[in-house]
Design a protein around this motif. Structure first.
Motif, PDB file in Angstrom:
ATOM      1  N   PHE A 167      35.010  39.760  32.516  1.00 52.46           N
ATOM      2  CA  PHE A 167      35.159  41.011  31.773  1.00 52.46           C
ATOM      3  C   PHE A 167      33.952  41.923  31.969  1.00 52.46           C
ATOM      4  O   PHE A 167      34.099  43.129  32.212  1.00 52.46           O
ATOM      5  N   LYS A 168      32.764  41.365  31.884  1.00 48.81           N
ATOM      6  CA  LYS A 168      31.551  42.167  32.067  1.00 48.81           C
ATOM      7  C   LYS A 168      31.449  42.687  33.497  1.00 48.81           C
ATOM      8  O   LYS A 168      31.116  43.857  33.721  1.00 48.81           O
ATOM      9  N   ALA A 169      31.727  41.822  34.468  1.00 50.07           N
ATOM     10  CA  ALA A 169      31.674  42.247  35.867  1.00 50.07           C
ATOM     11  C   ALA A 169      32.714  43.324  36.153  1.00 50.07           C
ATOM     12  O   ALA A 169      32.458  44.273  36.899  1.00 50.07           O
ATOM     13  N   SER A 170      33.888  43.181  35.545  1.00 49.84           N
ATOM     14  CA  SER A 170      34.967  44.140  35.798  1.00 49.84           C
ATOM     15  C   SER A 170      34.607  45.539  35.332  1.00 49.84           C
ATOM     16  O   SER A 170      35.041  46.526  35.933  1.00 49.84           O
ATOM     17  N   GLN A 171      33.822  45.639  34.297  1.00 50.08           N
ATOM     18  CA  GLN A 171      33.402  46.960  33.838  1.00 50.08           C
ATOM     19  C   GLN A 171      32.621  47.690  34.942  1.00 50.08           C
ATOM     20  O   GLN A 171      32.808  48.889  35.156  1.00 50.08           O
ATOM     21  N   ASN A 199      46.915  40.780  33.483  1.00 50.73           N
ATOM     22  CA  ASN A 199      46.739  39.922  32.311  1.00 50.73           C
ATOM     23  C   ASN A 199      46.251  38.535  32.703  1.00 50.73           C
ATOM     24  O   ASN A 199      46.955  37.793  33.389  1.00 50.73           O
ATOM     25  N   PHE A 200      45.031  38.203  32.295  1.00 43.63           N
ATOM     26  CA  PHE A 200      44.501  36.844  32.423  1.00 43.63           C
ATOM     27  C   PHE A 200      44.572  36.326  33.859  1.00 43.63           C
ATOM     28  O   PHE A 200      45.077  35.232  34.129  1.00 43.63           O
ATOM     29  N   CYS A 201      44.068  37.127  34.775  1.00 42.07           N
ATOM     30  CA  CYS A 201      44.043  36.725  36.185  1.00 42.07           C
ATOM     31  C   CYS A 201      42.983  35.643  36.401  1.00 42.07           C
ATOM     32  O   CYS A 201      42.106  35.416  35.565  1.00 42.07           O
ATOM     33  N   ASN A 202      43.064  34.980  37.536  1.00 41.04           N
ATOM     34  CA  ASN A 202      42.083  33.966  37.913  1.00 41.04           C
ATOM     35  C   ASN A 202      40.686  34.590  37.924  1.00 41.04           C
ATOM     36  O   ASN A 202      40.458  35.587  38.606  1.00 41.04           O
ATOM     37  N   PRO A 203      39.711  34.037  37.186  1.00 41.99           N
ATOM     38  CA  PRO A 203      38.376  34.651  37.123  1.00 41.99           C
ATOM     39  C   PRO A 203      37.518  34.414  38.359  1.00 41.99           C
ATOM     40  O   PRO A 203      36.484  35.085  38.517  1.00 41.99           O
ATOM     41  N   TRP A 204      37.900  33.485  39.223  1.00 38.11           N
ATOM     42  CA  TRP A 204      37.133  33.185  40.430  1.00 38.11           C
ATOM     43  C   TRP A 204      35.628  33.213  40.131  1.00 38.11           C
ATOM     44  O   TRP A 204      34.910  34.117  40.577  1.00 38.11           O
ATOM     45  N   ARG A 249      38.953  38.451  42.890  1.00 42.97           N
ATOM     46  CA  ARG A 249      39.317  38.905  41.554  1.00 42.97           C
ATOM     47  C   ARG A 249      40.197  40.161  41.644  1.00 42.97           C
ATOM     48  O   ARG A 249      39.877  41.090  42.395  1.00 42.97           O
ATOM     49  N   LEU A 250      41.264  40.194  40.850  1.00 38.85           N
ATOM     50  CA  LEU A 250      42.186  41.333  40.917  1.00 38.85           C
ATOM     51  C   LEU A 250      41.579  42.615  40.370  1.00 38.85           C
ATOM     52  O   LEU A 250      42.142  43.692  40.578  1.00 38.85           O
ATOM     53  N   THR A 251      40.437  42.493  39.690  1.00 37.39           N
ATOM     54  CA  THR A 251      39.740  43.687  39.201  1.00 37.39           C
ATOM     55  C   THR A 251      38.517  44.032  40.049  1.00 37.39           C
ATOM     56  O   THR A 251      37.775  44.955  39.709  1.00 37.39           O
ATOM     57  N   LYS A 299      33.876  51.127  37.345  1.00 36.51           N
ATOM     58  CA  LYS A 299      33.009  52.303  37.513  1.00 36.51           C
ATOM     59  C   LYS A 299      32.715  52.547  38.995  1.00 36.51           C
ATOM     60  O   LYS A 299      32.738  53.691  39.459  1.00 36.51           O
ATOM     61  N   GLU A 300      32.460  51.465  39.732  1.00 35.64           N
ATOM     62  CA  GLU A 300      32.175  51.601  41.164  1.00 35.64           C
ATOM     63  C   GLU A 300      33.363  52.176  41.920  1.00 35.64           C
ATOM     64  O   GLU A 300      33.190  52.902  42.913  1.00 35.64           O
ATOM     65  N   ALA A 301      34.573  51.874  41.471  1.00 35.47           N
ATOM     66  CA  ALA A 301      35.778  52.320  42.161  1.00 35.47           C
ATOM     67  C   ALA A 301      36.263  53.701  41.701  1.00 35.47           C
ATOM     68  O   ALA A 301      37.296  54.178  42.173  1.00 35.47           O
TER      69      ALA A 301
END
Length: 211
Positions: A158-162, A114-119, A128-130, A166-168
């Motif tokens: 959010f966009k990068a995390s998507q 939840n609401f991690c540091n966006p770095w 980033r935790l995602t 998928k990569e993981a």
């Protein structure tokens, strides 16, 4: 914001039965610690514990491990847990970079971020935790079919995390750029979320499922 050091926090945490200050000793033994075979869910970056304490309170048949780095916030999470007399949650002080050292294969069934540091700087993205790097670490202890629930107010993250998911090797089961107006009825609002929602912030949310 820089946190003021609370020198009394760690000694108090070390005396609390619900705070695990030697978590590596529990690898593969968390069900023994909870004294049941209920599923174990994990929050990465629990802050003051508002979210995880509410989760644990309404889901007494699920065990929770709440992780954060700073004693200065974890002491408040611990107090919330104690006030609610919850026995299905453990508070863990730890740098999340070492999270895979705490759990055996298939020991965790769900993760909340939840609401991690966006770095935001490119050279810091791997923190980033995602990020794919972290997601691959989580896969070492997540059961197949497990989910990661991720909330943020940062559009770039959010966009990068998507892509990271998928990569993981995760499928994206749910995706929404305005959670509070989506009709999704399983959200528990964090302290940060409540504050900034009142200021017009939109919460973005996705659920990634391990294939």
């Amino acid at each position: 914001m820089r946190l003021r050091k609370k020198w009394w926090a760690r000694p108090e945490m070390e005396q609390a039965a619900l705070c695990i200050t030697n978590p590596r000793d529990f690898k593969g033994k968390w069900k023994e610690e909870f004294k049941n075979n209920n599923p174990i869910h994990l929050e990465l970056g629990c802050g003051r514990g508002g979210f995880i304490s509410k989760k644990a309170d309404v889901n007494r048949d699920i065990n929770y491990v709440a992780v954060d780095l700073k004693d200065e916030v974890l002491i408040y999470a611990l107090k919330k847990v104690e006030e609610l007399e919850l026995t299905n949650i453990r508070i863990v002080p730890l740098n999340i970079a070492f999270i895979a050292e705490l759990f055996e294969k298939d020991e965790i069934e769900k993760i909340y971020i939840n609401f991690c540091n966006p770095w935001p700087k490119d050279r810091h993205n791997k923190r980033r935790l995602t990020h794919t790097k972290f997601l691959n670490e989580y896969k070492k202890f997540l059961k197949p079919g497990s989910e990661i629930w991720f909330k943020t107010d940062d559009t770039d993250l959010f966009k990068a995390s998507q892509d990271y998911f998928k990569e993981a090797g995760f499928s994206i089961e749910y995706l929404n750029y305005d959670l509070h107006n989506s009709g999704f009825d399983k959200n528990i609002v964090t302290e940060y979320e409540a504050k900034f929602t009142s200021m017009g912030m939109k919460t973005m949310f996705l659920i990634g499922k391990l294939l």
